[in-house]
Scaffold this motif. Structure first.
Motif, short mmCIF file in Angstrom:
data_model
loop_
_atom_site.label_atom_id
_atom_site.label_comp_id
_atom_site.label_asym_id
_atom_site.label_seq_id
_atom_site.Cartn_x
_atom_site.Cartn_y
_atom_site.Cartn_z
N TYR A 1 1.53 2.64 9.18
CA TYR A 1 0.23 1.91 9.30
C TYR A 1 -0.27 0.70 9.37
O TYR A 1 0.37 -0.38 9.19
CB TYR A 1 -0.30 2.57 7.52
CG TYR A 1 -1.40 1.72 6.92
CD1 TYR A 1 -2.77 2.95 7.63
CD2 TYR A 1 -2.30 0.44 6.78
CE1 TYR A 1 -3.80 2.11 7.26
CE2 TYR A 1 -3.52 0.57 6.19
CZ TYR A 1 -4.32 1.48 6.03
OH TYR A 1 -5.52 1.63 6.19
N ASN A 2 -1.27 -0.15 10.28
CA ASN A 2 -1.79 -1.48 10.53
C ASN A 2 -2.69 -1.72 9.72
O ASN A 2 -3.34 -0.94 9.60
CB ASN A 2 -1.95 -1.29 11.85
CG ASN A 2 -0.81 -0.81 13.09
OD1 ASN A 2 0.40 -1.22 12.69
ND2 ASN A 2 -0.95 -0.36 13.88
N PHE A 3 -2.93 -2.50 9.35
CA PHE A 3 -3.94 -3.23 8.39
C PHE A 3 -4.13 -4.68 8.29
O PHE A 3 -3.51 -5.85 8.91
CB PHE A 3 -4.33 -2.68 6.83
CG PHE A 3 -2.57 -3.67 6.46
CD1 PHE A 3 -2.46 -5.14 5.78
CD2 PHE A 3 -1.17 -3.33 6.21
CE1 PHE A 3 -1.21 -5.32 5.98
CE2 PHE A 3 0.17 -3.77 5.95
CZ PHE A 3 -0.34 -4.91 5.29
N ALA A 4 -5.11 -5.22 8.78
CA ALA A 4 -6.20 -6.52 8.69
C ALA A 4 -5.85 -7.69 7.42
O ALA A 4 -5.41 -7.08 6.21
CB ALA A 4 -7.18 -6.88 9.86
N THR A 5 -5.18 -8.73 7.64
CA THR A 5 -4.97 -9.96 6.68
C THR A 5 -5.22 -10.88 6.82
O THR A 5 -5.68 -11.50 7.40
CB THR A 5 -3.23 -9.52 5.87
OG1 THR A 5 -3.26 -10.44 4.95
CG2 THR A 5 -2.87 -10.45 6.62
N LYS A 6 -5.74 -11.69 5.08
CA LYS A 6 -6.66 -12.79 5.58
C LYS A 6 -5.18 -14.17 5.27
O LYS A 6 -4.85 -15.27 6.07
CB LYS A 6 -6.94 -13.23 3.92
CG LYS A 6 -8.41 -12.50 3.89
CD LYS A 6 -8.67 -13.48 2.71
CE LYS A 6 -9.21 -12.85 2.18
NZ LYS A 6 -8.89 -11.90 1.09
N LYS A 7 -3.80 -13.70 5.15
CA LYS A 7 -2.59 -14.37 5.44
C LYS A 7 -2.14 -14.15 7.14
O LYS A 7 -2.86 -13.16 8.07
CB LYS A 7 -1.32 -13.49 4.89
CG LYS A 7 -2.20 -13.43 3.07
CD LYS A 7 -2.12 -14.62 2.72
CE LYS A 7 -1.63 -13.57 1.52
NZ LYS A 7 -2.89 -15.12 0.16
N THR A 8 -1.66 -15.60 7.36
CA THR A 8 -1.52 -16.05 8.78
C THR A 8 -0.27 -16.84 8.52
O THR A 8 0.29 -17.33 7.21
CB THR A 8 -2.16 -16.81 8.97
OG1 THR A 8 -1.85 -18.42 8.47
CG2 THR A 8 -3.66 -16.90 9.26
N GLY A 9 0.89 -16.82 9.12
CA GLY A 9 2.39 -17.09 9.38
C GLY A 9 3.00 -16.18 9.04
O GLY A 9 2.92 -15.60 8.58
N LYS A 10 4.37 -17.49 8.31
CA LYS A 10 5.45 -16.70 7.90
C LYS A 10 5.40 -16.43 6.52
O LYS A 10 4.77 -17.20 5.80
CB LYS A 10 6.60 -17.15 7.42
CG LYS A 10 7.37 -17.50 9.11
CD LYS A 10 8.71 -18.03 8.58
CE LYS A 10 8.70 -18.05 10.06
NZ LYS A 10 9.99 -18.56 10.26
N GLN A 11 4.93 -14.62 6.01
CA GLN A 11 4.22 -14.31 4.72
C GLN A 11 5.32 -13.42 4.20
O GLN A 11 5.97 -12.15 4.76
CB GLN A 11 3.50 -13.57 5.01
CG GLN A 11 2.13 -14.26 5.48
CD GLN A 11 1.84 -15.57 4.46
OE1 GLN A 11 2.04 -15.37 3.13
NE2 GLN A 11 1.20 -16.69 3.92
N PRO A 12 6.14 -13.29 2.66
CA PRO A 12 7.00 -12.37 2.82
C PRO A 12 5.81 -10.72 3.01
O PRO A 12 4.54 -10.73 1.87
CB PRO A 12 6.96 -12.05 1.08
CG PRO A 12 6.06 -13.70 0.76
CD PRO A 12 5.48 -14.34 2.28
#
Length: 648
Positions: A260-271
């Motif tokens: 699955y591919n999904f969009a997120t509001k997070k950017t940069g390095k994220q756990p």
């Protein structure tokens, strides 16, 4: 190599809501039966050699000790079917080695301590023996407890013929009912976690719940921290893609994968943390994988702040704030309002789209954007009662997320309680008579609930049906008499003169003659003397009762022809039906309205002010006209009653 990741996590806080991502179709939760393999094995250890019952009875008592609700079966087949039906776990063929043993190498994924094993002849479709697995010995060979040839956690050749009806040519084997996993947590593995070039997160892996391998379970993905982390992005998916490699190892069915591919509001390095959601008898949603991704900032999402969100005293939805998209600050964004449900449920009571184009110079200066990014509206809504309101900013740039700006549960009043009523479309009630005007009624143009009834002027038909008349004053030789006629339909009265008596020798006959002549012939208009009775004055119409300052109401009525003045009556309403009032006022439409502690005053003006009222209390107002004749007041019918709440 597929690994079974089994790590304990706390209670999962379910919060799946990412706007414009299609919500996954979550699988229906299936609860399995309860079974404690350790308690079943303890019974087996204590009773394997007590000689109490056959092999099926022994196994029945073992699983009953483990908490599975079955009866004590005497037959092997009946016992196997009872265990399978009570647990919901099917019988599965075991793979035996050349010695006829079940081993951990061949059957470790489907045979564990506490499971029931049913020796089975495939030639005759019958089972000669049944036992309970005690585990595996040091060489990986399965061991068993049983009666009828008592076994104390010993090896057993499941392919040998043990009953007289079986021969060496019989195809002998065994089936397992893998009940030891009832109430277990889901298992799974994450094979890949990475960020894509367009700012999305990609995950691939598999997960299923051993309690219900026929169910495609949910998988929850957290970006920005583990479950329970504030501001983490959460996505829910269903593990239902084909993974035959998982089935080959676990015999669980092949459709338990996810990719699955999904969009997120997070950017940069994220756990990233990934959890399998339990559907069986357990209560743990285990972490099945985690990793760190570096998400490129390829798109901006709308910025926003909602400063006010409440219901006004007029029942409108008040919204104030701002929003803009950094990808194009020259454009005013659309924003959506959902009442009664969010955009993913499709169960909203109301939904509407609006433009954030109010002037906000403060936002323009603070963020170096255009001025027209403000939200400043009051919405008319149809909803009543408690409703959840959702606000979304609509993205116009490269991203594909429409962020939720605000969510609040608000209470909307009934429309009829807050409406500034307007009545324009009156319809006759067809209740007019020959001498009395009828009424007409209109429904409020705004709330479509409140009604208003007023006098329908000039609607009286005028076609009276007079009685034979009553002499109210006898004529004499010196004065004329009076005869009074009353309408049989409406009660209207008219009077006519009786001529003076002529001086003859038969006065009585003369009087009778004059009265009879008067009653038999039509009376000319010049001879009529109408009584100044209530029927002679139209009841007034109340044009408007409105709130003015200092807890007062302004009453305006329509003037009545020939009236000398008006009597105004008003009182506080103590209940909606007006049943508790003491002073009776009869209205022009024939209704009786009762007032408690009513106040009455007269005025020649058609516009008066009612003062000294109480705020937030409803008052009823009625008016009637009067005319003074020979020092005596004659009154019209009352107007329809108007009820208005004091708000200022």
């Amino acid at each position: 190599m597929i690994k079974d990741v089994k790590r304990t996590v706390g209670t999962i806080m379910l919060a799946i809501m990412m706007v414009m991502l299609c919500p996954c179709m979550f699988a229906k939760e299936v609860k399995a039966a309860s079974y404690d393999a350790n308690k079943a094995l303890q019974y087996a250890k204590d009773h394997w050699n007590d000689g109490n019952g056959l092999c099926a009875e022994f196994v029945s008592n073992c699983v009953r000790a483990g908490g599975l609700g079955i009866g004590v079966e005497r037959g092997t087949g009946g016992c196997a079917n009872a265990v399978s039906n009570a647990s919901g776990v099917p019988m599965v063929d075991l793979k035996l080695d050349s010695r006829g043993y079940a081993t951990s190498a061949l059957d470790g994924n489907i045979l564990s301590a506490g499971d029931v094993v049913f020796q089975y002849c495939y030639t005759h479709s019958i089972g000669p023996h049944i036992m309970i697995c005690g585990g595996y010995d040091s060489e990986g060979v399965a061991t068993f407890y049983a009666h009828n040839g008592a076994m104390n956690n010993s090896r057993y050749n499941l392919s040998r013929n043990t009953a007289y009806q079986h021969t060496t040519s019989c195809n002998m084997g065994a089936k397992v009912i893998h009940i030891s996993n009832i109430g277990q947590k889901p298992i799974g593995d994450v094979n890949q976690i990475n960020a894509t070039s367009d700012g999305k997160v990609h995950v691939r892996g598999w997960a299923f719940d051993p309690d219900s391998t026929s169910t495609n379970i949910q998988v929850h993905i957290y970006v920005g921290g583990p479950a329970g982390t504030k501001d983490a992005d959460v996505v829910g998916i269903v593990a239902k893609t084909s993974r035959p490699d998982v089935d080959n190892v676990y015999h669980s069915g092949s459709n338990h994968g996810f990719d699955y591919n999904f969009a997120t509001k997070k950017t940069g390095k994220q756990p990233v943390y990934i959890y399998a959601i339990n559907v069986g008898g357990g209560n743990e949603n285990p972490l099945i994988g985690q990793g760190t991704v570096d998400i490129p900032a390829t798109a901006h999402y709308p910025k926003f702040e909602i400063e006010e969100l409440y219901v006004t005293d007029k029942g409108k939805l008040r919204i104030k704030g701002w929003t803009y998209d950094p990808d194009d600050t020259s454009k005013s964004l659309d924003y959506h309002v959902y009442i009664g449900g969010d955009c993913s449920t499709f169960k909203t009571t109301e939904c509407s789209s609006h433009k954030a184009d109010a002037v906000r110079t403060d936002i323009a200066q603070k963020y170096n954007v255009g001025e027209k990014h403000g939200i400043d509206i009051e919405l008319d809504v149809k909803s009543e009662g408690s409703q959840t309101v959702y606000l979304y900013a609509i993205n116009i740039g490269a991203g594909n997320i429409n962020p939720e700006m605000k969510k609040a549960t608000l209470v909307f009043p009934k429309k009829s309680d807050v409406c500034d009523h307007e009545f324009t479309k009156y319809v006759s009630n067809n209740d007019m008579t020959c001498g009395k005007n009828g009424t007409k009624t209109a429904v409020c143009d705004k709330c479509h609930e409140k009604t208003d009834t007023i006098v329908d002027k000039n609607s009286a038909t005028g076609n009276h049906t007079w009685d034979e008349g009553t002499v109210v004053k006898e004529a004499t030789y010196d004065e004329k008499g009076i005869i009074e006629y009353r309408c049989k339909e409406c009660g209207a009265i008219k009077r006519a003169e009786i001529p003076m008596l002529e001086k003859t020798t038969d006065d009585n006959a003369n009087i009778k003659k004059n009265v009879e002549t008067e009653s038999e012939q039509p009376v000319s208009g010049s001879d009529l003397v109408w009584s100044e009775d209530v029927d002679e004055l139209d009841s007034p119409d109340i044009i408007k009762v409105k709130n003015v300052k200092k807890k007062s109401l302004k009453v305006k009525i329509e003037a009545v022809d020939h009236a000398d003045g008006y009597e105004y009556t008003f009182a506080k309403v103590t209940n909606s039906s007006l049943k508790a009032f003491k002073k009776e006022v009869r209205t022009s439409n024939g209704n009786s309205i009762l007032f408690k502690s009513a106040k009455t005053f007269t005025s020649k003006s058609t516009t008066v002010k009612l003062q000294g009222l109480k705020k937030n209390k409803e008052y009823a107002v009625a008016v009637r006209a009067y005319k003074v004749v020979d020092g005596e007041k004659y009154y019209s019918d009352y107007s329809s009653v108007k009820c208005v709440k004091v708000r200022k």
